[in-house]
Design a protein around this motif. Structure first.
Motif, mmCIF file in Angstrom:
data_model
loop_
_atom_site.group_PDB
_atom_site.id
_atom_site.type_symbol
_atom_site.label_atom_id
_atom_site.label_comp_id
_atom_site.label_asym_id
_atom_site.label_seq_id
_atom_site.Cartn_x
_atom_site.Cartn_y
_atom_site.Cartn_z
ATOM 1 N N ASP A 202 0.698 -0.865 0.070
ATOM 2 C CA ASP A 202 -0.125 -0.172 0.330
ATOM 3 C C ASP A 202 0.699 1.210 0.358
ATOM 4 O O ASP A 202 2.001 1.033 0.340
ATOM 5 N N ALA A 203 0.355 2.231 -0.349
ATOM 6 C CA ALA A 203 0.647 3.317 0.057
ATOM 7 C C ALA A 203 1.748 3.836 1.285
ATOM 8 O O ALA A 203 2.566 4.844 0.976
ATOM 9 N N THR A 204 1.110 3.522 2.008
ATOM 10 C CA THR A 204 1.705 3.385 3.490
ATOM 11 C C THR A 204 3.011 3.010 3.605
ATOM 12 O O THR A 204 3.340 3.752 4.193
ATOM 13 N N LYS A 205 3.349 2.046 3.022
ATOM 14 C CA LYS A 205 4.546 1.368 3.082
ATOM 15 C C LYS A 205 4.769 0.697 4.396
ATOM 16 O O LYS A 205 5.454 0.076 4.934
ATOM 17 N N THR A 206 3.191 0.142 4.775
ATOM 18 C CA THR A 206 3.540 -0.162 6.383
ATOM 19 C C THR A 206 2.860 -1.611 5.882
ATOM 20 O O THR A 206 2.695 -2.391 7.254
ATOM 21 N N VAL A 207 2.461 -1.511 4.840
ATOM 22 C CA VAL A 207 1.680 -3.707 4.252
ATOM 23 C C VAL A 207 2.175 -3.980 3.944
ATOM 24 O O VAL A 207 2.840 -3.102 2.841
ATOM 25 N N ILE A 208 2.744 -4.735 4.790
ATOM 26 C CA ILE A 208 3.987 -5.827 3.214
ATOM 27 C C ILE A 208 3.131 -7.237 3.238
ATOM 28 O O ILE A 208 3.058 -8.101 4.196
ATOM 29 N N GLY A 209 3.508 -7.992 1.953
ATOM 30 C CA GLY A 209 3.813 -9.165 1.753
ATOM 31 C C GLY A 209 5.230 -10.077 1.719
ATOM 32 O O GLY A 209 6.067 -9.050 1.058
ATOM 33 N N ILE A 210 5.135 -11.102 2.321
ATOM 34 C CA ILE A 210 6.226 -12.153 2.601
ATOM 35 C C ILE A 210 6.223 -12.976 2.286
ATOM 36 O O ILE A 210 5.647 -13.857 2.751
ATOM 37 N N GLU A 211 6.426 -13.874 1.424
ATOM 38 C CA GLU A 211 6.762 -15.294 0.501
ATOM 39 C C GLU A 211 7.979 -15.888 1.124
ATOM 40 O O GLU A 211 8.801 -15.309 1.054
ATOM 41 N N ILE A 212 7.860 -17.031 2.498
ATOM 42 C CA ILE A 212 8.960 -17.628 2.640
ATOM 43 C C ILE A 212 8.905 -19.172 3.203
ATOM 44 O O ILE A 212 7.838 -19.466 3.601
ATOM 45 N N HIS A 213 10.065 -19.988 3.142
ATOM 46 C CA HIS A 213 9.503 -21.333 3.186
ATOM 47 C C HIS A 213 10.246 -21.355 4.717
ATOM 48 O O HIS A 213 10.067 -22.738 4.825
ATOM 49 N N MET A 214 11.150 -20.981 5.267
ATOM 50 C CA MET A 214 12.254 -20.779 6.884
ATOM 51 C C MET A 214 10.299 -21.256 7.240
ATOM 52 O O MET A 214 9.558 -20.696 7.377
ATOM 53 N N GLY A 215 11.099 -22.235 8.372
ATOM 54 C CA GLY A 215 10.138 -22.923 9.577
ATOM 55 C C GLY A 215 10.480 -22.231 11.325
ATOM 56 O O GLY A 215 10.161 -23.112 12.027
ATOM 57 N N ARG A 216 11.426 -21.480 11.272
ATOM 58 C CA ARG A 216 11.937 -20.891 12.851
ATOM 59 C C ARG A 216 10.935 -19.723 13.674
ATOM 60 O O ARG A 216 10.302 -19.918 12.725
ATOM 61 N N ASN A 217 11.230 -19.746 14.648
ATOM 62 C CA ASN A 217 10.360 -19.710 15.902
ATOM 63 C C ASN A 217 9.610 -18.321 15.116
ATOM 64 O O ASN A 217 11.244 -17.395 14.829
#
Length: 264
Positions: A202-217
């Motif tokens: 979004d324009a505020t740059k506070t909502v981020i999408g992240i894709e990851i396969h790591m399963g660490r705590n």
């Protein structure tokens, strides 16, 4: 770079339309005898077949009161199988997907009396299902439940490289330098961090999408905390190709046949 739409590389999960058709029941386990002992144990929901092999090897499984250490042992229909004194009973595999709301802990019970995710799926089936992996109390989104020990092991073991997508809301805008640093990879106290994809939503740059396969705590929270951000909201939108399309918060559904084939 920061304004691209969040379309994970090589991942069509976000476009998936959930089917309302429940996966067809697999062959009734009570008709599948004789059955290898490790399969019998896995079908009871205790653990995966590989873990069952270890229990057998260590003499922790009894059949009709006798400890069995033979890997290929065949269980007959009327045999009584026990682990730690508890009778094990195979059940038909069940797969339930929940859109977890905030405020529930991911455990089968809690001595402190806090709300658990099991309360949300208690009416899904009579079989004894358990959550696959964990979401912390304040994290929302997709959580899978099953009594299929083999599949649960596959989806939680690091070698499975299961991809997950989260929508993250931060307390302040993500800077360009921090965006680049996360994409390029960095070190945490327990090892290197590599993300599969990252996007500002979004324009505020506070909502981020992240894709990851790591399963660490707490890995997603720790990624942003490392760069001085506080995660205000965290929502898992995709898990192993499953999405929450047409699945309201706090509701559950059975996996479709297509989804189950994809997982296996």
């Amino acid at each position: 770079m920061g304004k691209k739409p969040f379309r994970p590389k090589g991942h069509s999960g976000l476009k998936h339309k959930a089917s309302s058709k429940q996966a067809a029941p697999e062959k009734n386990v009570m008709e599948a005898f004789p059955m290898r002992l490790n399969k019998y144990i896995a079908n009871s929901g205790l653990c995966s077949r590989r873990e069952a092999d270890k229990l057998i090897e260590q003499g922790e499984i009894t059949v009709n009161g006798k400890a069995i250490t033979e890997m290929g042992f065949q269980v007959q229909k009327n045999d009584v199988v026990r682990h730690a004194g508890k009778v094990l009973k195979p059940e038909k595999p069940v797969y339930v997907l929940l859109n977890k709301p905030k405020g529930y802990i991911t455990t089968t019970s809690d001595p402190e009396g806090r709300k658990t995710v099991m309360e949300l799926v208690k009416n899904a089936c009579t079989e004894q299902i358990f959550p696959v992996g964990r979401l912390d109390r304040t994290t929302t989104g997709l959580l899978l439940f099953t009594n299929d020990g083999d599949l649960a092991k596959k989806l939680t073991h690091p070698s499975g490289n299961i991809r997950k997508i989260y929508q993250v809301t931060l307390d302040k805008p993500l800077t360009k330098n921090d965006f680049i640093a996360i994409v390029e990879g960095f070190e945490l106290e327990d090892g290197p961090v590599r993300v599969d994809d990252l996007a500002i939503l979004d324009a505020t740059k506070t909502v981020i999408g992240i894709e990851i396969h790591m399963g660490r705590n707490r890995i997603v929270r720790r990624i942003f905390e490392h760069f001085g951000y506080r995660v205000e909201k965290l929502d898992r939108t995709v898990f192993a190709g499953l999405t929450k399309k047409d699945l309201p918060r706090g509701k559950w559904r059975f996996l479709s046949e297509k989804e189950l084939r994809s997982l296996k």
